[in-house]
Design a protein around this motif. Structure first.
Motif, PDB file in Angstrom:
ATOM      1  N   CYS A  82      29.589  48.065  36.778  1.00 29.98           N
ATOM      2  CA  CYS A  82      29.451  46.847  37.588  1.00 29.98           C
ATOM      3  C   CYS A  82      30.317  45.717  37.033  1.00 29.98           C
ATOM      4  O   CYS A  82      30.899  44.954  37.788  1.00 29.98           O
ATOM      5  N   HIS A  83      30.349  45.591  35.719  1.00 25.85           N
ATOM      6  CA  HIS A  83      31.119  44.505  35.095  1.00 25.85           C
ATOM      7  C   HIS A  83      32.490  45.030  34.671  1.00 25.85           C
ATOM      8  O   HIS A  83      32.744  45.228  33.480  1.00 25.85           O
ATOM      9  N   PHE A 123      21.206  34.602  33.850  1.00 19.31           N
ATOM     10  CA  PHE A 123      20.697  35.109  35.137  1.00 19.31           C
ATOM     11  C   PHE A 123      20.565  33.991  36.177  1.00 19.31           C
ATOM     12  O   PHE A 123      20.663  32.818  35.837  1.00 19.31           O
ATOM     13  N   HIS A 124      20.360  34.395  37.428  1.00 15.47           N
ATOM     14  CA  HIS A 124      20.395  33.413  38.526  1.00 15.47           C
ATOM     15  C   HIS A 124      19.316  32.343  38.378  1.00 15.47           C
ATOM     16  O   HIS A 124      19.433  31.260  38.928  1.00 15.47           O
ATOM     17  N   CYS A 129      27.712  49.781  31.582  1.00 17.19           N
ATOM     18  CA  CYS A 129      27.800  48.364  31.975  1.00 17.19           C
ATOM     19  C   CYS A 129      29.056  48.126  32.812  1.00 17.19           C
ATOM     20  O   CYS A 129      29.054  47.356  33.779  1.00 17.19           O
ATOM     21  N   MET A 176      19.447  43.940  30.964  1.00 16.75           N
ATOM     22  CA  MET A 176      20.407  44.677  31.796  1.00 16.75           C
ATOM     23  C   MET A 176      20.264  46.186  31.570  1.00 16.75           C
ATOM     24  O   MET A 176      20.280  46.978  32.505  1.00 16.75           O
TER      25      MET A 176
HETATM   26  C1  HEC Z   1      24.265  48.177  38.583  1.00 12.88           C
HETATM   27  C2  HEC Z   1      25.102  47.032  38.245  1.00 12.88           C
HETATM   28  C3  HEC Z   1      24.996  46.460  36.839  1.00 12.88           C
HETATM   29  C4  HEC Z   1      25.053  47.129  35.642  1.00 12.88           C
HETATM   30  C5  HEC Z   1      25.181  48.620  35.399  1.00 12.88           C
HETATM   31  C6  HEC Z   1      24.981  46.109  34.617  1.00 12.88           C
HETATM   32  N1  HEC Z   1      24.891  44.865  35.183  1.00 12.88           N
HETATM   33 FE1  HEC Z   1      24.836  43.103  34.175  1.00 12.88          FE
HETATM   34  N2  HEC Z   1      24.490  42.139  35.930  1.00 12.88           N
HETATM   35  C7  HEC Z   1      24.427  42.727  37.176  1.00 12.88           C
HETATM   36  C8  HEC Z   1      23.946  41.760  38.142  1.00 12.88           C
HETATM   37  C9  HEC Z   1      23.724  41.987  39.618  1.00 12.88           C
HETATM   38  C10 HEC Z   1      23.718  40.575  37.426  1.00 12.88           C
HETATM   39  C11 HEC Z   1      23.182  39.254  37.987  1.00 12.88           C
HETATM   40  C12 HEC Z   1      21.672  39.260  37.834  1.00 12.88           C
HETATM   41  C13 HEC Z   1      21.076  37.961  38.343  1.00 12.88           C
HETATM   42  O1  HEC Z   1      20.960  37.019  37.577  1.00 12.88           O
HETATM   43  O2  HEC Z   1      20.728  37.909  39.519  1.00 12.88           O
HETATM   44  C14 HEC Z   1      24.074  40.843  36.038  1.00 12.88           C
HETATM   45  C15 HEC Z   1      24.006  39.895  35.002  1.00 12.88           C
HETATM   46  C16 HEC Z   1      24.378  40.140  33.698  1.00 12.88           C
HETATM   47  C17 HEC Z   1      24.387  39.160  32.646  1.00 12.88           C
HETATM   48  C18 HEC Z   1      24.033  37.682  32.803  1.00 12.88           C
HETATM   49  C19 HEC Z   1      25.225  36.927  33.338  1.00 12.88           C
HETATM   50  C20 HEC Z   1      24.995  35.460  33.581  1.00 12.88           C
HETATM   51  O3  HEC Z   1      25.994  34.768  33.844  1.00 12.88           O
HETATM   52  O4  HEC Z   1      23.871  34.981  33.566  1.00 12.88           O
HETATM   53  C21 HEC Z   1      24.807  39.793  31.514  1.00 12.88           C
HETATM   54  C22 HEC Z   1      24.992  39.157  30.142  1.00 12.88           C
HETATM   55  C23 HEC Z   1      25.042  41.162  31.850  1.00 12.88           C
HETATM   56  N3  HEC Z   1      24.783  41.336  33.195  1.00 12.88           N
HETATM   57  C24 HEC Z   1      25.446  42.146  30.953  1.00 12.88           C
HETATM   58  C25 HEC Z   1      25.361  43.504  31.223  1.00 12.88           C
HETATM   59  C26 HEC Z   1      25.444  44.551  30.218  1.00 12.88           C
HETATM   60  C27 HEC Z   1      25.675  44.309  28.747  1.00 12.88           C
HETATM   61  C28 HEC Z   1      25.258  45.730  30.857  1.00 12.88           C
HETATM   62  C29 HEC Z   1      25.126  47.107  30.261  1.00 12.88           C
HETATM   63  C30 HEC Z   1      24.034  47.263  29.302  1.00 12.88           C
HETATM   64  C31 HEC Z   1      25.125  45.421  32.283  1.00 12.88           C
HETATM   65  N4  HEC Z   1      25.164  44.066  32.446  1.00 12.88           N
HETATM   66  C32 HEC Z   1      24.981  46.383  33.255  1.00 12.88           C
HETATM   67  C33 HEC Z   1      24.771  44.034  37.473  1.00 12.88           C
HETATM   68  C34 HEC Z   1      24.877  45.042  36.536  1.00 12.88           C
END
Ligand code: HEC
Ligand code: HEC
Length: 344
Positions: free
Chosen positions: A223-224, A279-280, A220, A294
């Protein structure tokens, strides 16, 4: 190719660093330590250097002032309520004449740390962003910049405040946006996680640490990461598997580059517990479900219930505190004789 490049650009340096420090034995021990791994992947959130109070206070008033909308009923705070995490907790927002918008309202908290503003990054900073909603016919719906300036100039208290905050230029559309942006820059929310990053090992509970470890081990963090725990890059929503509600094409609408289809700004996860729905498109109301999605869409993983629960526990440690001044409701200056009346 676009996203592959980005992915590698992020992963490669991490691998490289891991490989390099692997040579030194002391560094190996450090690399195994959760806290030092976290200190490499994230950065503590700092409160901004003090800014001119005249501007911040003016920005706080404008942020809460519904006279910046045609109906006289909608302010920035209507959709970015500071009493509830800087969001409206709706799937998509209600704007002018109760029009329903196309995207979920992201929080204004910590927005200053993002690489750009909006889900698709179409505004380069907070000042450029603030100019949008006031004139957006689906949001605050004032007909023109000139009208917004006319409204603000018609309020005697604002005339004075702008003279103090912007000697020389006074009330301009640019200055309205700058004041709002300066106020937003104060909406920074350090949390227990930042204490942990600064060295306090007991700032997180055992479960939260397990979640942090899972968050990093599963990827995770790729990206985050960084100071916002997100907010620092664009990525496709659906790297490995498509998102089930895929409709919005994200950055493609702006760049027209096919590689940008379904690419969005990676959101910051600070205060994520409060900023549901997710999400968006705001279609997911549970954080556990969002984490599961995710795992599937971004990493090709079926996260087990206990892994999701641990991650959620960690994410809750990102709830931070707003400075008290930011939460204080401002008193708004009274309208003058020429202030335009609300209309629909
Ligand atoms: C390859 C890049 C990537 C990885 C790896 C990733 N994310 Fe994300 N995450 C994103 C993107 C891009 C969005 C926005 C999606 C959207 O709503 O368009 C997002 C959105 C989210 C959101 C929602 C945020 C909101 O404000 O609505 C959460 C919670 C989140 N991610 C948690 C995680 C967790 C936990 C993991 C690991 C299991 C993870 N992400 C792995 C790219 C990533
Ligand atoms: C009617 C509801 C509504 C109003 C009023 C509104 N916003 Fe928003 N705001 C949104 C939505 C929806 C988005 C996301 C739109 C997008 O990404 O395309 C957004 C995005 C933002 C963002 C970007 C955050 C991020 O994570 O990228 C900021 C900052 C912001 N708004 C500040 C403001 C300010 C300042 C005002 C007042 C001048 C305002 N908003 C008025 C609904 C609203």
């Amino acid at each position: 190719m676009y996203r592959t490049t980005h992915w590698l650009a992020v992963v490669a340096p991490v691998l490289l660093v891991a490989g390099t420090v692997g040579v030194a034995t002391r560094a190996v021990a450090a690399a195994d330590d959760l806290q030092s791994r976290a200190q490499t992947a994230f950065k503590p959130l700092e409160r901004p250097a003090p800014m001119a109070a005249v501007r911040v206070d003016l920005g706080r008033q404008l942020y809460h002032d519904p006279r910046l909308s045609k109906s006289g009923a909608i302010s920035c705070a209507s959709c970015h309520n500071l009493a509830s995490g800087g969001v409206d907790n709706r799937e998509t927002s209600l704007g002018h004449k109760a029009q329903v918008g196309g995207r979920n309202a992201p929080t204004t908290l910590n927005a200053s740390v993002h690489l750009a503003q909006f889900w698709d990054g179409r505004a380069k900073d907070l000042t450029e962003q603030a100019k949008g909603p006031i004139l957006n016919p689906g949001e605050m719906a004032l007909p023109s910049e000139a009208e917004a300036v006319k409204v603000v100039r018609s309020v005697p208290g604002y005339q004075k405040a702008f003279k103090a905050a912007f000697p020389g230029s006074g009330v301009t559309y640019q200055n309205i946006a700058v004041a709002i942006a300066d106020f937003e820059k104060t909406l920074v929310t350090p949390s227990r996680f930042d204490d942990y990053l600064r060295g306090r090992k007991d700032a997180l509970s055992a479960t939260e640490k397990k979640g942090l470890k899972t968050f990093m081990d599963k990827g995770c963090v790729t990206c985050h990461g960084g100071v916002g725990v997100g907010g620092s890059m664009y990525m496709k929503f659906g790297v490995v598997a498509p998102y089930k509600h895929q409709a919005d094409e994200g950055r493609f609408a702006i760049t027209k580059d096919p590689a940008d289809k379904y690419v969005f700004k990676v959101p910051s996860l600070r205060n994520i517990q409060k900023t549901y729905p997710y999400f968006h498109d705001g279609k997911v109301w549970s954080l556990d479900e969002a984490v599961g999605i995710m795992g599937k869409t971004q990493l090709g993983l079926d996260l087990a219930a206990d892994e999701r629960a641990a991650i959620v526990a960690f994410l809750k440690s990102l709830d931070g505190e707003l400075p008290v001044q930011a939460l204080r409701l401002p008193e708004l200056p009274v309208s003058g004789p020429d202030t335009p009346r609300p209309s629909l």
